[in-house]
Motif scaffolding. Structure first.
Motif, mmCIF file in Angstrom:
data_model
loop_
_atom_site.group_PDB
_atom_site.id
_atom_site.type_symbol
_atom_site.label_atom_id
_atom_site.label_comp_id
_atom_site.label_asym_id
_atom_site.label_seq_id
_atom_site.Cartn_x
_atom_site.Cartn_y
_atom_site.Cartn_z
ATOM 1 N N MET A 1 -20.102 -38.308 5.264
ATOM 2 C CA MET A 1 -19.435 -38.737 6.498
ATOM 3 C C MET A 1 -19.488 -40.258 6.647
ATOM 4 O O MET A 1 -18.478 -40.896 6.958
ATOM 5 N N GLU A 2 -20.666 -40.863 6.415
ATOM 6 C CA GLU A 2 -20.821 -42.314 6.558
ATOM 7 C C GLU A 2 -19.950 -43.089 5.573
ATOM 8 O O GLU A 2 -19.412 -44.135 5.921
ATOM 9 N N GLU A 3 -19.826 -42.584 4.345
ATOM 10 C CA GLU A 3 -19.123 -43.325 3.308
ATOM 11 C C GLU A 3 -17.632 -43.036 3.238
ATOM 12 O O GLU A 3 -16.856 -43.914 2.871
ATOM 13 N N THR A 4 -17.228 -41.794 3.562
ATOM 14 C CA THR A 4 -15.832 -41.387 3.354
ATOM 15 C C THR A 4 -15.127 -40.897 4.613
ATOM 16 O O THR A 4 -13.908 -40.718 4.595
ATOM 17 N N GLY A 5 -15.887 -40.597 5.674
ATOM 18 C CA GLY A 5 -15.302 -40.022 6.881
ATOM 19 C C GLY A 5 -14.974 -38.549 6.733
ATOM 20 O O GLY A 5 -14.406 -37.947 7.640
ATOM 21 N N LEU A 6 -15.347 -37.948 5.609
ATOM 22 C CA LEU A 6 -15.046 -36.536 5.369
ATOM 23 C C LEU A 6 -16.179 -35.646 5.855
ATOM 24 O O LEU A 6 -17.351 -35.986 5.719
ATOM 25 N N SER A 7 -15.805 -34.493 6.379
ATOM 26 C CA SER A 7 -16.771 -33.480 6.799
ATOM 27 C C SER A 7 -16.814 -32.411 5.712
ATOM 28 O O SER A 7 -15.765 -31.949 5.248
ATOM 29 N N PRO B 1 -10.078 -39.179 2.070
ATOM 30 C CA PRO B 1 -11.250 -40.054 2.185
ATOM 31 C C PRO B 1 -10.860 -41.465 2.617
ATOM 32 O O PRO B 1 -9.790 -41.963 2.258
ATOM 33 N N GLU B 2 -11.734 -42.076 3.397
ATOM 34 C CA GLU B 2 -11.578 -43.478 3.789
ATOM 35 C C GLU B 2 -12.724 -44.246 3.151
ATOM 36 O O GLU B 2 -13.800 -43.696 2.959
ATOM 37 N N ASN B 3 -12.508 -45.521 2.876
ATOM 38 C CA ASN B 3 -13.589 -46.345 2.336
ATOM 39 C C ASN B 3 -14.280 -47.036 3.509
ATOM 40 O O ASN B 3 -13.923 -48.146 3.893
ATOM 41 N N LEU B 4 -15.281 -46.356 4.083
ATOM 42 C CA LEU B 4 -15.948 -46.844 5.294
ATOM 43 C C LEU B 4 -17.054 -47.856 5.027
ATOM 44 O O LEU B 4 -17.566 -48.456 5.958
ATOM 45 N N GLU B 5 -17.436 -48.026 3.765
ATOM 46 C CA GLU B 5 -18.457 -49.012 3.392
ATOM 47 C C GLU B 5 -17.940 -49.861 2.228
ATOM 48 O O GLU B 5 -18.442 -49.781 1.106
#
Length: 139
Positions: free
Chosen positions: A56-62, A101-105
């Motif tokens: 979740m922290e890295e990709t926003g995926l559950s 996926p999003e690149n949250l970091e």
């Protein structure tokens, strides 16, 4: 300076058919190598909780149906920061199969892509290379 101590990492195989999600690391350990989403196990955390939190922290995926997949012991003496990791690989599925996926970091990863398992692009992060070499199969 004190000798480095072993740490516990959790890598997560997010499966979409025969593909898994990987990203290129930006880190003092394994910089520029391809790895799974994941990170350090926090005090008191279960492996399943760690896997879901890191994804979740890295990709926003559950992810759901998180289960143990494999474990490797990796000593990386040749890194900028020598390290020793026990890496617990967990496996999970997207709670929403259509989620992207999003690149949250971005300071830790160049971005995410789906690749056919076990064809991870080179260079491969050492713990993930050990998993590939073990012959682990998704099916």
């Amino acid at each position: 300076m004190a000798e480095p101590v072993p740490r516990v990492g959790v890598g997560v195989l997010i499966c979409k058919g025969s593909r898994v999600l990987i990203g290129r690391r930006r880190s003092s350990i394994g910089d520029g190598t391809y790895a799974l989403p994941g990170g350090h196990l926090d005090f008191g955390e279960t492996w399943e909780e760690c896997a879901a939190r890191e994804v979740m922290e890295e990709t926003g995926l559950s992810i759901v149906n998180v289960k143990f997949a494999h474990v490797v012991n990796t000593v990386m003496r040749d890194e900028k920061r020598p390290s020793h990791y026990i890496t617990i690989f967990m496996r999970g599925e997207l709670s929403d199969p259509n989620a992207l996926p999003e690149n949250l970091e971005p300071e830790k990863c160049d971005g995410w892509e789906w690749v056919e398992w076990p064809n991870v692009p080179l260079p491969v992060f050492r713990p993930l290379q050990s998993l590939v070499e073990s012959g682990y199969k998704l099916s």
